[in-house]
Design a protein around this motif. Structure first.
Motif, PDB file in Angstrom:
ATOM      1  N   VAL A 182       0.615  -1.455  -0.506  1.00  0.00           N
ATOM      2  CA  VAL A 182       0.042   0.009  -0.390  1.00  0.00           C
ATOM      3  C   VAL A 182       0.655   1.445  -0.020  1.00  0.00           C
ATOM      4  CG1 VAL A 182      -1.483   1.128   1.176  1.00  0.00           C
ATOM      5  CG2 VAL A 182      -1.844  -1.129   1.322  1.00  0.00           C
ATOM      6  N   ARG A 183       1.986   1.126   0.862  1.00  0.00           N
ATOM      7  CA  ARG A 183       2.822   2.294   0.877  1.00  0.00           C
ATOM      8  C   ARG A 183       3.706   2.478  -0.015  1.00  0.00           C
ATOM      9  NH1 ARG A 183       5.712   1.164   6.976  1.00  0.00           N
ATOM     10  NH2 ARG A 183       5.000   2.822   7.979  1.00  0.00           N
ATOM     11  N   GLY A 184       3.696   2.041  -1.219  1.00  0.00           N
ATOM     12  CA  GLY A 184       3.950   1.690  -2.506  1.00  0.00           C
ATOM     13  C   GLY A 184       3.542   2.390  -3.820  1.00  0.00           C
ATOM     14  N   VAL A 185       2.263   2.441  -3.134  1.00  0.00           N
ATOM     15  CA  VAL A 185       1.136   2.725  -4.303  1.00  0.00           C
ATOM     16  C   VAL A 185       1.217   4.396  -4.473  1.00  0.00           C
ATOM     17  CG1 VAL A 185      -1.547   3.435  -4.833  1.00  0.00           C
ATOM     18  CG2 VAL A 185      -0.881   1.044  -3.470  1.00  0.00           C
ATOM     19  N   ALA A 186       1.177   4.902  -5.947  1.00  0.00           N
ATOM     20  CA  ALA A 186       1.543   6.607  -5.887  1.00  0.00           C
ATOM     21  C   ALA A 186       0.395   6.934  -5.503  1.00  0.00           C
ATOM     22  CB  ALA A 186       1.843   6.680  -7.912  1.00  0.00           C
ATOM     23  N   GLY A 187       0.790   8.160  -5.236  1.00  0.00           N
ATOM     24  CA  GLY A 187      -0.743   9.547  -4.460  1.00  0.00           C
ATOM     25  C   GLY A 187      -1.213   8.934  -2.894  1.00  0.00           C
ATOM     26  N   VAL A 188       0.285   7.991  -2.055  1.00  0.00           N
ATOM     27  CA  VAL A 188      -0.168   7.339  -0.699  1.00  0.00           C
ATOM     28  C   VAL A 188       0.507   8.143  -0.190  1.00  0.00           C
ATOM     29  CG1 VAL A 188       0.185   5.754   1.365  1.00  0.00           C
ATOM     30  CG2 VAL A 188      -0.931   5.167  -1.628  1.00  0.00           C
ATOM     31  N   ARG A 221      -9.363   3.595  -5.762  1.00  0.00           N
ATOM     32  CA  ARG A 221      -9.212   2.674  -7.144  1.00  0.00           C
ATOM     33  C   ARG A 221      -7.909   1.948  -7.176  1.00  0.00           C
ATOM     34  NH1 ARG A 221     -10.496   6.161 -10.648  1.00  0.00           N
ATOM     35  NH2 ARG A 221     -12.448   6.564  -9.643  1.00  0.00           N
ATOM     36  N   ARG A 222      -6.990   3.198  -7.297  1.00  0.00           N
ATOM     37  CA  ARG A 222      -5.782   2.538  -7.406  1.00  0.00           C
ATOM     38  C   ARG A 222      -4.997   1.262  -6.518  1.00  0.00           C
ATOM     39  NH1 ARG A 222      -2.397   7.005  -7.514  1.00  0.00           N
ATOM     40  NH2 ARG A 222      -4.013   8.490  -8.854  1.00  0.00           N
ATOM     41  N   ILE A 223      -5.885   1.639  -5.691  1.00  0.00           N
ATOM     42  CA  ILE A 223      -5.370   0.707  -4.595  1.00  0.00           C
ATOM     43  C   ILE A 223      -5.521   0.122  -4.047  1.00  0.00           C
ATOM     44  CG2 ILE A 223      -4.706   0.106  -1.471  1.00  0.00           C
ATOM     45  CD1 ILE A 223      -4.819   3.244  -1.344  1.00  0.00           C
ATOM     46  N   ARG A 224      -7.076  -0.708  -4.820  1.00  0.00           N
ATOM     47  CA  ARG A 224      -7.595  -2.045  -4.665  1.00  0.00           C
ATOM     48  C   ARG A 224      -6.926  -2.534  -6.469  1.00  0.00           C
ATOM     49  NH1 ARG A 224     -12.162   1.117  -3.852  1.00  0.00           N
ATOM     50  NH2 ARG A 224     -13.090   1.823  -5.992  1.00  0.00           N
ATOM     51  N   THR A 225      -6.949  -1.651  -7.021  1.00  0.00           N
ATOM     52  CA  THR A 225      -6.482  -2.992  -8.602  1.00  0.00           C
ATOM     53  C   THR A 225      -4.690  -2.667  -8.344  1.00  0.00           C
ATOM     54  OG1 THR A 225      -5.641  -0.290  -9.601  1.00  0.00           O
ATOM     55  CG2 THR A 225      -7.471  -0.994 -10.343  1.00  0.00           C
ATOM     56  N   THR A 226      -4.491  -2.009  -7.882  1.00  0.00           N
ATOM     57  CA  THR A 226      -2.668  -2.375  -7.327  1.00  0.00           C
ATOM     58  C   THR A 226      -2.507  -3.595  -6.029  1.00  0.00           C
ATOM     59  OG1 THR A 226      -1.879   0.180  -7.745  1.00  0.00           O
ATOM     60  CG2 THR A 226      -0.078  -1.242  -6.383  1.00  0.00           C
ATOM     61  N   THR A 227      -3.117  -3.476  -5.343  1.00  0.00           N
ATOM     62  CA  THR A 227      -3.177  -4.704  -3.724  1.00  0.00           C
ATOM     63  C   THR A 227      -4.262  -6.042  -4.119  1.00  0.00           C
ATOM     64  OG1 THR A 227      -4.510  -3.741  -3.274  1.00  0.00           O
ATOM     65  CG2 THR A 227      -2.683  -2.696  -2.567  1.00  0.00           C
ATOM     66  N   GLY A 228      -5.336  -5.687  -5.151  1.00  0.00           N
ATOM     67  CA  GLY A 228      -6.548  -6.621  -4.361  1.00  0.00           C
ATOM     68  C   GLY A 228      -6.806  -6.571  -3.712  1.00  0.00           C
ATOM     69  N   LEU A 229      -6.517  -5.282  -2.710  1.00  0.00           N
ATOM     70  CA  LEU A 229      -7.550  -4.923  -1.485  1.00  0.00           C
ATOM     71  C   LEU A 229      -8.288  -4.417  -1.179  1.00  0.00           C
ATOM     72  CD1 LEU A 229      -4.152  -5.008   0.999  1.00  0.00           C
ATOM     73  CD2 LEU A 229      -5.360  -7.120   0.947  1.00  0.00           C
ATOM     74  N   ALA A 230      -9.325  -4.540  -0.901  1.00  0.00           N
ATOM     75  CA  ALA A 230     -10.308  -2.863   0.048  1.00  0.00           C
ATOM     76  C   ALA A 230     -10.240  -2.033   0.030  1.00  0.00           C
ATOM     77  CB  ALA A 230     -11.983  -3.726   0.204  1.00  0.00           C
ATOM     78  N   ALA A 231     -10.043  -0.733  -0.651  1.00  0.00           N
ATOM     79  CA  ALA A 231      -9.951   0.784  -0.084  1.00  0.00           C
ATOM     80  C   ALA A 231     -11.058   1.149  -0.360  1.00  0.00           C
ATOM     81  CB  ALA A 231      -8.506   0.657  -0.789  1.00  0.00           C
ATOM     82  N   TYR A 232     -11.398   1.962   1.243  1.00  0.00           N
ATOM     83  CA  TYR A 232     -12.650   2.887   1.317  1.00  0.00           C
ATOM     84  C   TYR A 232     -12.439   4.090   1.388  1.00  0.00           C
ATOM     85  CZ  TYR A 232     -15.085  -1.371   0.824  1.00  0.00           C
ATOM     86  OH  TYR A 232     -15.460  -2.679   0.598  1.00  0.00           O
ATOM     87  N   SER A 233     -12.705   5.333   1.065  1.00  0.00           N
ATOM     88  CA  SER A 233     -12.479   6.399   1.538  1.00  0.00           C
ATOM     89  C   SER A 233     -13.599   6.243   3.544  1.00  0.00           C
ATOM     90  CB  SER A 233     -13.347   7.496   1.450  1.00  0.00           C
ATOM     91  OG  SER A 233     -14.619   7.198   1.516  1.00  0.00           O
ATOM     92  N   ARG A 234     -12.947   7.639   4.379  1.00  0.00           N
ATOM     93  CA  ARG A 234     -13.980   7.660   5.601  1.00  0.00           C
ATOM     94  C   ARG A 234     -15.065   7.457   5.597  1.00  0.00           C
ATOM     95  NH1 ARG A 234     -13.662  10.389  10.782  1.00  0.00           N
ATOM     96  NH2 ARG A 234     -14.631  12.326   9.654  1.00  0.00           N
TER      97      ARG A 234
END
Lengths: 386, 237
Positions: free
Chosen positions: A80-86, A232-245
């Protein structure tokens, strides 16, 4: 003519009070029950709202709501730390552990493990002590409500005051010593379990050993980064679920709506309140109009138009509606105020005022409608019947 | 034509039926009647003969099924509803057997009702109501509720309500039947003395033979028809 309408209404004290009582009851039920419902629902995602700093919550895709923990491997944090924009991403442990109290009793607690270095994910407000005190050996911070209630010890003498935990007291978590370093003020959770904060590494020691221990990854977007794009980028890059608060709150809220009986139970209460209120108020108002039919007939015979009579009845309905609504809402507010320091979940947001206002308006409209119909179709010649 | 001008009510062949088919009841079977302005006309007859239906038609609160009924030259049945209401509000006063006062209003407030219907302001209406109540001998009871008044006093309030807006026709339905002889007599004296004027007509439906003496003419009805009109009650059976 409006004054006459009001005098007609208030002159019959019994019916006047009956109508108002019906509407008060309906308004009370239509605000008090939803207020408890909203309070409970807000508690369901209070853990999310209490964590103000992160923008994004990352978790296993199978997670259905905030307490549905499906642990991740610690390596996911680095992905996750490696995803651009984080901007940053921190680990968070969340689990239920049994705490052994000084008197030997056990109490299930929510244990939250925060990133050791930054302590991101800490409590919203400290009541006593500092968050940084978690860096002390075996330190934990406990929410003040939990410390005063479920984690407090029985009184030393019968009838005495319960003994509250204080800084320096110790608990036992899974055979590990935990020292209380401070107290925080949290929003209560839906099951009102005490919340214990500690560091991520210490939480892993407290918890039974498992291959995966990472519950959530808390992430912050870089300035100017659109949250929707980043999740969306985190989801596609990691395959994990990512939600805003807000999205994660919505996920939790929808889970409760779909998978628990809470909405149905409260919905039934509200519906019953509406039906009983409508029945009492509608029936009493109609009976009031029926008993006054001769008087309406007299007014009609003397030249009062149906339009004027309609406005007179609408005024009567509006007045009793406003009084009943005001009393109901007032009683609900009073109830909320009286319960403010108890375990009861109660939130009274503005939209509940609107909701019950619409409910009471519908009841009054219904009551007025059946009465108006009777008066409009009334033959004025009825006045000559003895 | 000149005679027509003096007529307050002019009924020709007035027919009124209730219901339809086999359930149809004929209340008026072609009533012919003229009531002159300034006249006190009584309608008498057995129960169910159509007296009340006839005054309801005259007052414009019931439409006849057939025939012609004009009140001060106005054919009420063919007036639009709004115009009919306005006509009634301006020109007709009512006195009922059961008084029909609004129980939650004071005597003065009850008397103001016709004025309020005609659009007068409340304060002005109350002032006038107090004057009229004074005229009917209830100047000291203006703030009393109907329940605090005797039957005779309530009927006097009803009379004040019937005359306050200066109507040209007052219809009274059994105004004395709920009162004892002496009170009934006083009420009739009041009606004849205050309510009746040269330009105002009274039509009174009654069974009460004790008040026939107050009538200028008496129309006897039976089975939905006016069977005779007399000027003296001794001419009745």
């Amino acid at each position: 003519m409006y004054r006459i309408a009001l005098k007609m209404l208030m002159g019959d004290r019994g019916k006047y009070l009956g109508i108002i009582m019906g509407l008060t009851f309906a308004s009370l039920i239509m605000t008090q029950q939803p207020a408890i419902f909203v309070g409970l629902i807000m508690r369901s995602y209070s853990f999310i709202t209490d964590l103000g700093l992160p923008d994004i919550w990352v978790m296993d895709p199978e997670v259905q709501w905030v307490d549905d923990i499906k642990p991740l491997q610690d390596t996911e944090l680095y992905r996750v730390r490696g995803v651009a924009g984080v901007a940053w991403a921190m680990p968070l442990y969340k689990g239920l552990l049994k705490a052994r109290l000084p008197n030997g009793m056990f109490q299930t607690c929510i244990v939250v493990g925060l990133d050791d270095a930054t302590l991101v994910g800490g409590p919203p407000r400290m009541v006593e002590g500092r968050l940084a005190d978690l860096r002390r050996a075996d330190a934990v911070i406990i929410d003040i409500d939990g410390a005063r209630e479920k984690l407090s010890q029985p009184p030393a003498v019968p009838g005495g005051k319960r003994i509250e935990l204080k800084i320096g007291d110790t608990l036992e978590l899974n055979d590990h010593r935990a020292v209380i370093a401070g107290f925080s003020k949290n929003t209560r959770t839906i099951l009102s379990q005490p919340v214990l904060y500690t560091t991520y590494s210490r939480a892993k020691q407290f918890a039974p050993r498992e291959r995966k221990m990472l519950s959530f990854i808390l992430a912050k977007a870089k300035p100017g980064e659109a949250l929707a794009d980043l999740t969306r980028r985190i989801r596609t890059t990691t395959g994990l679920a990512a939600y805003s608060r807000e999205e994660f709150m919505g996920v939790t809220f929808r889970y409760f709506l779909k998978n628990t009986g809470i909405p149905i139970n409260f919905g039934v209460s509200v519906m019953l309140g509406f039906i009983v209120g409508a029945a009492i108020a509608g029936q009493t108002f109609y009976s009031f109009t029926r008993e006054n039919l001769r008087q309406f007939g007299v007014l009609k015979a003397m030249g009062t138009s149906n339009w004027t009579l309609l406005r007179m009845i609408l005024l009567q309905a509006t007045l009793v509606g406003m009084i009943g609504y005001g009393l109901g809402v007032g009683l609900t507010s009073l109830f909320g105020w009286a319960m403010r320091n108890t375990i009861l979940a109660f939130k009274f947001p503005w939209y509940l005022l609107l909701f019950s206002g619409i409910g009471v308006t519908l009841i009054c409209a219904f009551a007025a409608l059946i009465s108006i119909r009777r008066v409009i179709t009334l033959e004025p010649a009825v006045v000559f019947k003895s | 034509m000149g005679a027509d001008k003096d007529l307050a009510v002019h009924c020709r062949g007035v027919l009124k039926t209730y219901g339809t088919g086999e359930a149809m009841v004929t209340a008026l079977q072609g009533v012919d009647l003229e009531v002159r302005q300034g006249e006190l006309m009584m309608l008498v007859g057995p129960s169910g003969c159509g007296k009340t239906t006839l005054i309801s038609v005259m007052a414009g609160i019931l439409d006849q099924s057939d025939g012609d009924c004009r009140v001060f030259g106005q054919d009420l049945m063919h007036l639009r509803n709004h115009a009919k209401l306005a006509f009634r509000a301006r020109n007709i006063g009512f006195v009922f057997q059961a008084y029909n006062l609004l129980p939650t209003l004071t005597a003065a407030e009850n008397v103001t009702v016709p004025l309020l219907i005609n659009g007068m302001g409340r304060k002005e209406a109350l002032k006038k109501a107090e004057q009229v109540l004074e005229q009917v001998g209830l100047g000291a009871r203006t703030r009393s509720l109907p329940s605090q008044l005797s039957g005779g006093q309530q009927q006097r309030v009803a009379i004040a309500r019937a005359i306050i807006h200066e109507p040209r026709l007052i219809v009274c339905d059994e105004p004395t039947s709920a009162l004892d002889h002496e009170t009934g007599h006083k009420v009739m004296e009041l009606l004849k003395g205050i309510a009746l004027r040269r330009d105002r007509t009274l039509v009174i439906v009654t069974h009460d033979a004790r008040i026939f003496e107050f009538a200028d003419r008496i129309a006897e009805m039976d089975d939905g028809r006016v069977i005779r009109i007399v000027t003296n009650s001794s001419q009745l059976h």
